[in-house]
Design a protein around this motif. Structure first.
Motif, PDB file in Angstrom:
ATOM      1  N   ARG A   1     -49.573  35.366  51.983  1.00  0.00           N
ATOM      2  CA  ARG A   1     -49.199  34.208  52.803  1.00  0.00           C
ATOM      3  C   ARG A   1     -49.686  32.919  52.154  1.00  0.00           C
ATOM      4  O   ARG A   1     -48.954  31.915  52.106  1.00  0.00           O
ATOM      5  CB  ARG A   1     -49.812  34.351  54.202  1.00  0.00           C
ATOM      6  CG  ARG A   1     -49.221  35.466  55.039  1.00  0.00           C
ATOM      7  CD  ARG A   1     -47.810  35.132  55.478  1.00  0.00           C
ATOM      8  NE  ARG A   1     -47.340  36.062  56.489  1.00  0.00           N
ATOM      9  CZ  ARG A   1     -46.166  35.973  57.089  1.00  0.00           C
ATOM     10  NH1 ARG A   1     -45.331  35.002  56.764  1.00  0.00           N
ATOM     11  NH2 ARG A   1     -45.793  36.863  57.997  1.00  0.00           N
ATOM     12  N   PHE A   2     -50.927  32.922  51.665  1.00  0.00           N
ATOM     13  CA  PHE A   2     -51.459  31.730  51.008  1.00  0.00           C
ATOM     14  C   PHE A   2     -50.717  31.426  49.720  1.00  0.00           C
ATOM     15  O   PHE A   2     -50.418  30.259  49.411  1.00  0.00           O
ATOM     16  CB  PHE A   2     -52.955  31.918  50.726  1.00  0.00           C
ATOM     17  CG  PHE A   2     -53.836  31.699  51.909  1.00  0.00           C
ATOM     18  CD1 PHE A   2     -53.875  30.466  52.552  1.00  0.00           C
ATOM     19  CD2 PHE A   2     -54.624  32.725  52.402  1.00  0.00           C
ATOM     20  CE1 PHE A   2     -54.681  30.259  53.660  1.00  0.00           C
ATOM     21  CE2 PHE A   2     -55.432  32.530  53.512  1.00  0.00           C
ATOM     22  CZ  PHE A   2     -55.465  31.288  54.139  1.00  0.00           C
ATOM     23  N   LEU A   3     -50.399  32.470  48.944  1.00  0.00           N
ATOM     24  CA  LEU A   3     -49.635  32.255  47.708  1.00  0.00           C
ATOM     25  C   LEU A   3     -48.262  31.659  48.010  1.00  0.00           C
ATOM     26  O   LEU A   3     -47.797  30.758  47.302  1.00  0.00           O
ATOM     27  CB  LEU A   3     -49.479  33.584  46.961  1.00  0.00           C
ATOM     28  CG  LEU A   3     -50.696  34.099  46.186  1.00  0.00           C
ATOM     29  CD1 LEU A   3     -50.414  35.491  45.636  1.00  0.00           C
ATOM     30  CD2 LEU A   3     -51.048  33.153  45.051  1.00  0.00           C
TER      31      LEU A   3
ATOM     32  N   SER B   1     -42.238  37.954  52.824  1.00  0.00           N
ATOM     33  CA  SER B   1     -41.808  39.293  53.243  1.00  0.00           C
ATOM     34  C   SER B   1     -42.892  40.330  52.973  1.00  0.00           C
ATOM     35  O   SER B   1     -43.108  41.249  53.783  1.00  0.00           O
ATOM     36  CB  SER B   1     -40.515  39.688  52.529  1.00  0.00           C
ATOM     37  OG  SER B   1     -39.459  38.807  52.856  1.00  0.00           O
ATOM     38  N   MET B   2     -43.588  40.173  51.848  1.00  0.00           N
ATOM     39  CA  MET B   2     -44.687  41.087  51.535  1.00  0.00           C
ATOM     40  C   MET B   2     -45.797  40.934  52.576  1.00  0.00           C
ATOM     41  O   MET B   2     -46.378  41.940  53.030  1.00  0.00           O
ATOM     42  CB  MET B   2     -45.217  40.776  50.134  1.00  0.00           C
ATOM     43  CG  MET B   2     -46.292  41.725  49.666  1.00  0.00           C
ATOM     44  SD  MET B   2     -45.660  43.383  49.365  1.00  0.00           S
ATOM     45  CE  MET B   2     -47.135  44.193  48.739  1.00  0.00           C
ATOM     46  N   GLY B   3     -46.079  39.696  52.977  1.00  0.00           N
ATOM     47  CA  GLY B   3     -47.074  39.484  54.018  1.00  0.00           C
ATOM     48  C   GLY B   3     -46.663  40.100  55.345  1.00  0.00           C
ATOM     49  O   GLY B   3     -47.493  40.682  56.059  1.00  0.00           O
ATOM     50  N   GLU B   4     -45.376  40.001  55.702  1.00  0.00           N
ATOM     51  CA  GLU B   4     -44.897  40.619  56.945  1.00  0.00           C
ATOM     52  C   GLU B   4     -44.961  42.142  56.868  1.00  0.00           C
ATOM     53  O   GLU B   4     -45.253  42.811  57.872  1.00  0.00           O
ATOM     54  CB  GLU B   4     -43.470  40.156  57.223  1.00  0.00           C
ATOM     55  CG  GLU B   4     -43.359  38.675  57.569  1.00  0.00           C
ATOM     56  CD  GLU B   4     -41.926  38.232  57.761  1.00  0.00           C
ATOM     57  OE1 GLU B   4     -41.016  39.078  57.538  1.00  0.00           O
ATOM     58  OE2 GLU B   4     -41.710  37.061  58.115  1.00  0.00           O
ATOM     59  N   GLY B   5     -44.689  42.694  55.686  1.00  0.00           N
ATOM     60  CA  GLY B   5     -44.805  44.145  55.523  1.00  0.00           C
ATOM     61  C   GLY B   5     -46.237  44.622  55.718  1.00  0.00           C
ATOM     62  O   GLY B   5     -46.480  45.652  56.361  1.00  0.00           O
TER      63      GLY B   5
END
Length: 383
Positions: free
Chosen positions: A330-332, A350-354
């Motif tokens: 999320r920060f990235l 999307s990776m953060g949501e996963g």
């Protein structure tokens, strides 16, 4: 009627003989003998094997923890938990640091190629550069997400193994302290939860999260949204599934908890009053019964507290690992948004949501088992 009278007489004789045996050395010693007898009848070897498998390098004795809780001591000190948290955070940072640096380099390279291609009228160079960087980022993120989901799956399987080993011992303590109806309710609900975690969370939800991540990543290959709505629908279905599991099991527990303890209390009250009416022996029977039930309630609650702490320690490592990883993406995404392609930012989000969905799957499993133990520990079994 005759069978009930025979059963009642057997209970009375048992209580009388037990009372004479346990009252011989005084009330304090008799309570300890009841507690030791109840603990000796439980199989702690399989429970300890499951604990060792889950916590790995953390040496925690489940039986010793229960004994210390019965004595009023604190086997799980704040300092030990603090050291475990610090160790897990350092381990997560050491594991993810190299991956984060590689992702940051790819994000900066994407921004450089995007800005450099703007100097030319033909945008094909920028698109080719983006696809090269994106495929590298795609492979890196998929590898990292696979590691996280595999760690979560191992944790869920470890929790199931622990609960399977704990259930017979906890069933015995609940049956002695509260009654057979409450113990049967606990056993049935635990079997339902284990089945749901195995067949829904592990076999459906976790693969569904993988599919959601793949659809989100593939969607970013094009400037136009091709699978965004389908990925969002799948995400909502996964969330609804976990919420439905939680609501269904909690509702089932609340409903059964309104009936089973009351039924056990009625049975014990009837037997207690009948036995207490025996001239000259009623007070002795009532005293022995109260002592046995009180000791069983203490053993049950201490067993439940130890199980709750073990479940917390088991989930500590994956929770911190997944949470730190998800927040980092999320920060990235937030810091790279002004300088890089929007599709790269959406991929990181999307990776953060996963990672958030993985956390929700773990929390759902933990809450289901913790509530089951807490609801039973909150009820007192008395005659």
């Amino acid at each position: 009627m005759r069978r009930n009278m025979i059963t009642l007489m057997a209970v009375v004789l048992f209580l009388l003989l037990g009372g004479q045996a346990v009252w011989a050395d005084g009330e304090g010693n008799s309570e300890k003998e009841v507690e030791d007898s109840l603990l000796d009848s439980m199989d702690f070897n399989s429970i300890q094997a499951a604990v060792d498998e889950m916590l790995e390098d953390q040496s925690v004795s489940f039986f010793q923890a229960v004994e210390e809780l019965i004595k009023g001591e604190d086997p799980f000190s704040y300092e030990n938990v603090k050291k475990m948290v610090k160790k897990v955070v350092q381990s997560s940072w050491g594991t993810q640091k190299t991956i984060w640096i590689n992702i940051l380099i790819l994000v900066l390279a994407s921004a450089l190629f995007s800005n450099f291609s703007g100097l030319f009228n033909d945008g094909q160079l920028g698109e080719m550069s983006f696809y090269i960087v994106y495929l590298l980022l795609f492979g890196l993120l998929i590898k990292n997400f696979t590691i996280l989901s595999r760690e979560l799956e191992n944790t869920l399987n470890g929790i199931l193994t622990f609960m399977r080993a704990l259930t017979p011992a906890y069933y015995l303590s609940v049956a002695t302290a509260t009654g057979v109806s409450s113990a049967a309710m606990f056993y049935q609900i635990v079997l339902v939860i284990i089945s749901l975690v195995e067949k829904v969370l592990i076999k459906l939800v976790l693969p569904g999260i993988h599919i959601y991540i793949m659809m989100s990543f593939v969607d970013q290959l094009s400037k136009e949204d091709m699978m965004a709505s389908m990925a969002e629908l799948l995400k909502n279905v996964l969330s609804w599934t976990m919420n439905t599991m939680l609501g269904m099991v909690v509702g089932l527990q609340v409903t059964k908890n309104l009936i089973a303890p009351a039924l056990d209390s009625l049975k014990r009250t009837t037997i207690g009053k009948t036995a207490g009416a025996i001239p000259g022996l009623g007070n002795v029977i009532n005293s022995v019964t109260e002592m046995v039930i009180g000791s069983a309630v203490l053993v049950r609650n201490c067993l439940g507290v130890a199980a709750v702490v073990i479940l917390f320690l088991c989930a500590l490592k994956p929770v911190l690992h997944i949470a730190v990883t998800g927040l980092s993406y999320r920060f990235l995404a937030a810091f790279s948004e002004p300088v890089t392609d929007e599709r790269i930012v959406d991929t990181l989000n999307s990776m953060g949501e996963g990672c958030g969905l993985l956390l929700k799957a773990l929390f759902t499993t933990e809450v289901l088992f913790l509530l089951t133990i807490a609801i039973l520990a909150g009820s007192y079994g008395g005659a």
